[in-house]
Design a protein around this motif. Structure first.
Motif, PDB file in Angstrom:
ATOM      1  N   LEU A  80     -87.882  70.856 -55.086  1.00  0.00           N
ATOM      2  CA  LEU A  80     -86.915  71.109 -56.153  1.00  0.00           C
ATOM      3  C   LEU A  80     -87.358  72.272 -57.025  1.00  0.00           C
ATOM      4  N   SER A  81     -88.642  72.342 -57.324  1.00  0.00           N
ATOM      5  CA  SER A  81     -89.165  73.462 -58.098  1.00  0.00           C
ATOM      6  C   SER A  81     -88.965  74.781 -57.342  1.00  0.00           C
ATOM      7  N   SER A  84     -85.305  75.793 -57.553  1.00  0.00           N
ATOM      8  CA  SER A  84     -85.021  76.337 -58.873  1.00  0.00           C
ATOM      9  C   SER A  84     -85.571  77.755 -59.008  1.00  0.00           C
ATOM     10  N   GLU A  85     -86.788  77.961 -58.524  1.00  0.00           N
ATOM     11  CA  GLU A  85     -87.386  79.290 -58.600  1.00  0.00           C
ATOM     12  C   GLU A  85     -86.614  80.289 -57.744  1.00  0.00           C
ATOM     13  N   SER A 119     -80.814  69.576 -57.088  1.00  0.00           N
ATOM     14  CA  SER A 119     -80.890  70.730 -57.994  1.00  0.00           C
ATOM     15  C   SER A 119     -79.808  70.687 -59.061  1.00  0.00           C
ATOM     16  N   ASP A 123     -83.860  66.471 -63.156  1.00  0.00           N
ATOM     17  CA  ASP A 123     -84.652  67.354 -64.012  1.00  0.00           C
ATOM     18  C   ASP A 123     -86.069  67.432 -63.466  1.00  0.00           C
ATOM     19  N   GLN A 131     -85.074  75.861 -65.862  1.00  0.00           N
ATOM     20  CA  GLN A 131     -84.669  75.244 -64.596  1.00  0.00           C
ATOM     21  C   GLN A 131     -83.277  75.720 -64.224  1.00  0.00           C
ATOM     22  N   GLN A 132     -83.107  76.122 -62.990  1.00  0.00           N
ATOM     23  CA  GLN A 132     -81.870  76.733 -62.518  1.00  0.00           C
ATOM     24  C   GLN A 132     -80.990  75.708 -61.808  1.00  0.00           C
ATOM     25  N   ARG A 133     -79.677  75.849 -61.976  1.00  0.00           N
ATOM     26  CA  ARG A 133     -78.695  74.968 -61.350  1.00  0.00           C
ATOM     27  C   ARG A 133     -77.726  75.805 -60.506  1.00  0.00           C
TER      28      ARG A 133
END
Length: 258
Positions: A80-81, A84-85, A119, A123, A131-133
């Protein structure tokens, strides 16, 4: 076409870009579809990677493929990180690469569908402000529930344990809110690996939350169909219509028609 390769933590992001053309001013910028392959968080499926991205490229979108961390690397919310990146990297390069930064869809398959939906609803630990969505979701036979219809191996790898209570943190059908972006989802009734109940639960939760959703259930087809062509070893023209339906749906969401 131009190809860029980036690192998102331990993950690899391959980006396929249309070159701008002065004779086509309406496509000086384009939406992008970020493809997240499946593989049960054990591997990253090849048939759900570049073949899918190249179909979206041919449909007029920029496209990208995320090869994220799996096996022991799937713990601690690392995939997930990385997703987001990746979204942050794409938005940071948006002006340079002609990407519309608020028109990025994530297209996930199976466990990659779980990651794509995560995503939008989960959280990251510490809830980082950056954090990107995603702006839209296209989900193919997604892993959703950690309950009786779970693809159990996915939740074991995410949590690092066989404890069913620990798996609940990664279940998604009870975490849908009105903030989730529009969703396109498809599944087959015969899927014996990720039961169709995953999608049925998701559609019900989306409807209750008022999230726009288009869903297609096909009667035939095993798990992992990808784009349903001979190239990926799963030639099935009827469920293969999902791609044209999804591309048309996405064009409506983004008001993008080429």
């Amino acid at each position: 076409m131009r190809v860029e390769k980036l690192k998102a933590g331990a993950a690899e992001l391959t980006v396929y870009l249309w070159e701008p053309a002065a004779v086509m001013p309406l496509t000086a910028t384009r939406p992008l579809v970020l493809v997240v392959p499946g593989g049960g968080y054990e591997h990253v499926s090849q048939r759900e990677s570049d073949p899918v991205a190249l179909r979206f490229l041919a449909a007029g979108y920029h496209a990208a493929v995320l090869r994220y961390s799996v096996e022991d690397g799937a713990r601690d919310y690392r995939p997930l990180s990385e997703l987001s990146e990746s979204l942050a990297l794409l938005r940071a390069r948006a002006e340079e690469w002609g990407i519309r930064p608020h028109q990025i869809a994530v297209c996930g398959f199976s466990a990659g569908g779980h990651l794509a939906l995560s995503s939008a609803v989960l959280d990251l630990p510490g809830r980082p402000a950056d954090q990107q969505r995603p702006d839209a979701l296209i989900l193919s036979y997604p892993v959703v529930t950690a309950g009786p219809y779970a693809h159990r191996g996915s939740f074991v790898r995410l949590s690092g344990t066989g404890d069913l209570e620990a798996h609940r943190a990664f279940g998604l059908e009870d975490k849908i809110t009105p903030a989730v972006p529009p969703v396109f989802v498809w599944h087959t009734m015969e899927d014996a690996t990720v039961p169709v109940e995953n999608t049925l639960m998701l559609v019900s939760a989306l409807h209750r939350a008022g999230v726009p959703c288009e869903a297609h259930l096909f009667p035939r087809g095993k798990h992992g169909l990808s784009v349903c062509t001979a190239e990926v070893g799963n030639e099935m023209p009827h469920p293969g219509r999902w791609f044209e339906l999804a591309a048309e749906w996405l064009g409506e969401q983004f008001n993008y028609h080429v």
